[in-house]
Design a protein around this motif. Structure first.
Motif, PDB file in Angstrom:
ATOM      1  N   PHE A  25      50.276  40.240  39.023  1.00  0.00           N
ATOM      2  CA  PHE A  25      49.662  41.579  38.172  1.00  0.00           C
ATOM      3  C   PHE A  25      48.851  42.417  39.434  1.00  0.00           C
ATOM      4  O   PHE A  25      49.198  43.631  39.024  1.00  0.00           O
ATOM      5  CB  PHE A  25      48.337  41.014  37.268  1.00  0.00           C
ATOM      6  N   HIS A  26      48.414  42.067  40.434  1.00  0.00           N
ATOM      7  CA  HIS A  26      47.894  42.868  41.340  1.00  0.00           C
ATOM      8  C   HIS A  26      48.968  43.616  42.033  1.00  0.00           C
ATOM      9  O   HIS A  26      48.866  44.878  42.099  1.00  0.00           O
ATOM     10  CB  HIS A  26      46.917  42.142  42.252  1.00  0.00           C
ATOM     11  N   TYR A  27      50.026  42.911  42.442  1.00  0.00           N
ATOM     12  CA  TYR A  27      51.142  43.701  43.316  1.00  0.00           C
ATOM     13  C   TYR A  27      52.061  44.225  42.435  1.00  0.00           C
ATOM     14  O   TYR A  27      52.429  45.488  42.445  1.00  0.00           O
ATOM     15  CB  TYR A  27      51.536  42.746  44.206  1.00  0.00           C
ATOM     16  N   ASN A  77      45.823  51.840  50.187  1.00  0.00           N
ATOM     17  CA  ASN A  77      44.719  50.749  50.555  1.00  0.00           C
ATOM     18  C   ASN A  77      45.706  49.526  50.329  1.00  0.00           C
ATOM     19  O   ASN A  77      45.694  48.437  50.820  1.00  0.00           O
ATOM     20  CB  ASN A  77      43.821  50.871  49.280  1.00  0.00           C
ATOM     21  N   HIS A  78      46.788  49.329  48.967  1.00  0.00           N
ATOM     22  CA  HIS A  78      47.399  47.993  48.685  1.00  0.00           C
ATOM     23  C   HIS A  78      48.423  47.968  49.712  1.00  0.00           C
ATOM     24  O   HIS A  78      48.791  46.843  49.831  1.00  0.00           O
ATOM     25  CB  HIS A  78      47.595  48.045  47.351  1.00  0.00           C
ATOM     26  N   ALA A  79      49.255  49.045  50.096  1.00  0.00           N
ATOM     27  CA  ALA A  79      50.373  49.092  51.152  1.00  0.00           C
ATOM     28  C   ALA A  79      49.774  48.361  52.301  1.00  0.00           C
ATOM     29  O   ALA A  79      50.268  48.076  53.176  1.00  0.00           O
ATOM     30  CB  ALA A  79      51.158  50.326  51.375  1.00  0.00           C
ATOM     31  N   GLY A 127      35.726  48.337  45.094  1.00  0.00           N
ATOM     32  CA  GLY A 127      35.760  48.944  46.052  1.00  0.00           C
ATOM     33  C   GLY A 127      36.520  47.992  47.092  1.00  0.00           C
ATOM     34  O   GLY A 127      37.227  47.142  46.832  1.00  0.00           O
ATOM     35  N   TRP A 128      36.311  48.611  48.362  1.00  0.00           N
ATOM     36  CA  TRP A 128      36.848  47.970  49.396  1.00  0.00           C
ATOM     37  C   TRP A 128      35.951  47.635  50.632  1.00  0.00           C
ATOM     38  O   TRP A 128      35.190  48.409  50.771  1.00  0.00           O
ATOM     39  CB  TRP A 128      38.194  48.746  49.904  1.00  0.00           C
ATOM     40  N   VAL A 129      36.540  46.605  51.361  1.00  0.00           N
ATOM     41  CA  VAL A 129      35.491  46.464  52.578  1.00  0.00           C
ATOM     42  C   VAL A 129      36.709  46.337  53.630  1.00  0.00           C
ATOM     43  O   VAL A 129      37.659  45.861  53.811  1.00  0.00           O
ATOM     44  CB  VAL A 129      34.829  44.828  52.608  1.00  0.00           C
ATOM     45  N   LEU A 160      40.058  44.465  52.974  1.00  0.00           N
ATOM     46  CA  LEU A 160      39.963  43.589  51.649  1.00  0.00           C
ATOM     47  C   LEU A 160      39.413  44.312  50.324  1.00  0.00           C
ATOM     48  O   LEU A 160      38.673  44.867  50.152  1.00  0.00           O
ATOM     49  CB  LEU A 160      39.052  42.521  51.966  1.00  0.00           C
ATOM     50  N   ASP A 161      40.316  43.769  49.623  1.00  0.00           N
ATOM     51  CA  ASP A 161      40.323  44.535  47.936  1.00  0.00           C
ATOM     52  C   ASP A 161      39.357  43.674  47.297  1.00  0.00           C
ATOM     53  O   ASP A 161      39.587  42.504  47.011  1.00  0.00           O
ATOM     54  CB  ASP A 161      41.505  44.663  47.462  1.00  0.00           C
ATOM     55  N   VAL A 162      38.091  44.291  46.834  1.00  0.00           N
ATOM     56  CA  VAL A 162      37.153  43.523  45.988  1.00  0.00           C
ATOM     57  C   VAL A 162      37.082  44.029  44.606  1.00  0.00           C
ATOM     58  O   VAL A 162      35.952  43.756  43.779  1.00  0.00           O
ATOM     59  CB  VAL A 162      35.728  43.250  46.791  1.00  0.00           C
ATOM     60  N   GLU A 164      37.682  43.578  40.764  1.00  0.00           N
ATOM     61  CA  GLU A 164      37.959  42.391  40.090  1.00  0.00           C
ATOM     62  C   GLU A 164      39.352  41.997  39.778  1.00  0.00           C
ATOM     63  O   GLU A 164      39.685  40.653  39.911  1.00  0.00           O
ATOM     64  CB  GLU A 164      37.196  42.517  38.675  1.00  0.00           C
ATOM     65  N   HIS A 165      40.166  42.907  39.786  1.00  0.00           N
ATOM     66  CA  HIS A 165      41.665  42.540  39.476  1.00  0.00           C
ATOM     67  C   HIS A 165      42.184  41.557  40.678  1.00  0.00           C
ATOM     68  O   HIS A 165      43.209  41.116  40.675  1.00  0.00           O
ATOM     69  CB  HIS A 165      42.468  43.739  39.276  1.00  0.00           C
ATOM     70  N   SER A 166      41.514  41.735  41.731  1.00  0.00           N
ATOM     71  CA  SER A 166      41.921  40.965  43.093  1.00  0.00           C
ATOM     72  C   SER A 166      41.633  39.733  43.178  1.00  0.00           C
ATOM     73  O   SER A 166      42.364  38.960  43.496  1.00  0.00           O
ATOM     74  CB  SER A 166      41.201  41.703  44.256  1.00  0.00           C
TER      75      SER A 166
HETATM   76 MN   MN3 Z   1      43.784  46.082  43.999  1.00  0.00          MN
END
Ligand code: MN3
Length: 196
Positions: A25-27, A77-79, A127-129, A160-162, A164-166
């Protein structure tokens, strides 16, 4: 045209800390959707030939182009996120140079983990950290939604993707457990060393 970058490991390689189903799902869905949306939004515009980083910088803070910014930043961000993780089976520790920087910036590796976890758990909403390079030191940065260090002229070292879908399929609402598992088992220290 932007395309989905290949994962540097199998979708099940991060189990049990991040499941193959989450990666599907995420990727396979979320990351792909950001790319599809971005391609649609920039098609026929002056941004079509720009690099991803330039699109992010040029649309950051521009309310009229927030859709482009959000999708471009989330693609970036995901890449950056996927190669920052390593397969569970691959044991890895920071090299001497990275550990030196971590110790100098946070006191110790454990203190870095703690500070990162506090930031990740206290980030409200999606968001992201990030671990970013700020001058000679490393620091931790939180961003909301798709926002990222590039939009603030900072160099990301790890993210790090925080959203919820992560983690929701694997951890439900237990974000702290997800963050702990990633920090202790999935950080790709070789990727981090390459960014420094
Ligand atoms: Mn994500």
């Amino acid at each position: 045209m932007f395309t989905l970058p290949l994962l540097p490991y199998d979708r099940a390689a991060l189990e049990p800390h991040m499941s193959g189903k989450t990666l599907d799902f995420h990727y396979g869905k979320h990351h792909q959707a950001y790319i599809d949306n971005l391609n649609k939004l920039i098609s026929g515009t002056d941004l079509e030939k720009e690099t991803l980083e330039n699109i992010i910088r040029q649309t950051a803070g521009d309310a009229a182009r927030s859709g482009i910014f959000n999708n471009a930043a989330q693609h970036y961000n995901h890449a950056f996120f996927w190669p920052g993780l390593r397969p569970t089976a691959e044991k890895m520790n920071p090299d001497a140079k990275t550990l030196g920087l971590i110790n100098q910036s946070f006191g110790s590796l454990e203190m870095f983990y703690t500070e990162f976890k506090v930031a990740a758990v206290s980030l409200f909403g999606s968001g992201w950290v990030w671990l970013v390079k700020d001058g000679a030191a490393l620091k931790i940065m939180k961003t909301s939604n798709g926002d990222n260090p590039v939009a603030h002229s900072l160099k990301p070292i790890w993210g790090l993707d925080v959203w919820e879908h992560s983690y929701y399929l694997d951890y439900q609402n237990r974000r702290a457990d997800f963050v702990e598992a990633v920090l202790k088992n999935l950080i790709n220290w070789n990727f981090i060393a390459q960014q420094l």
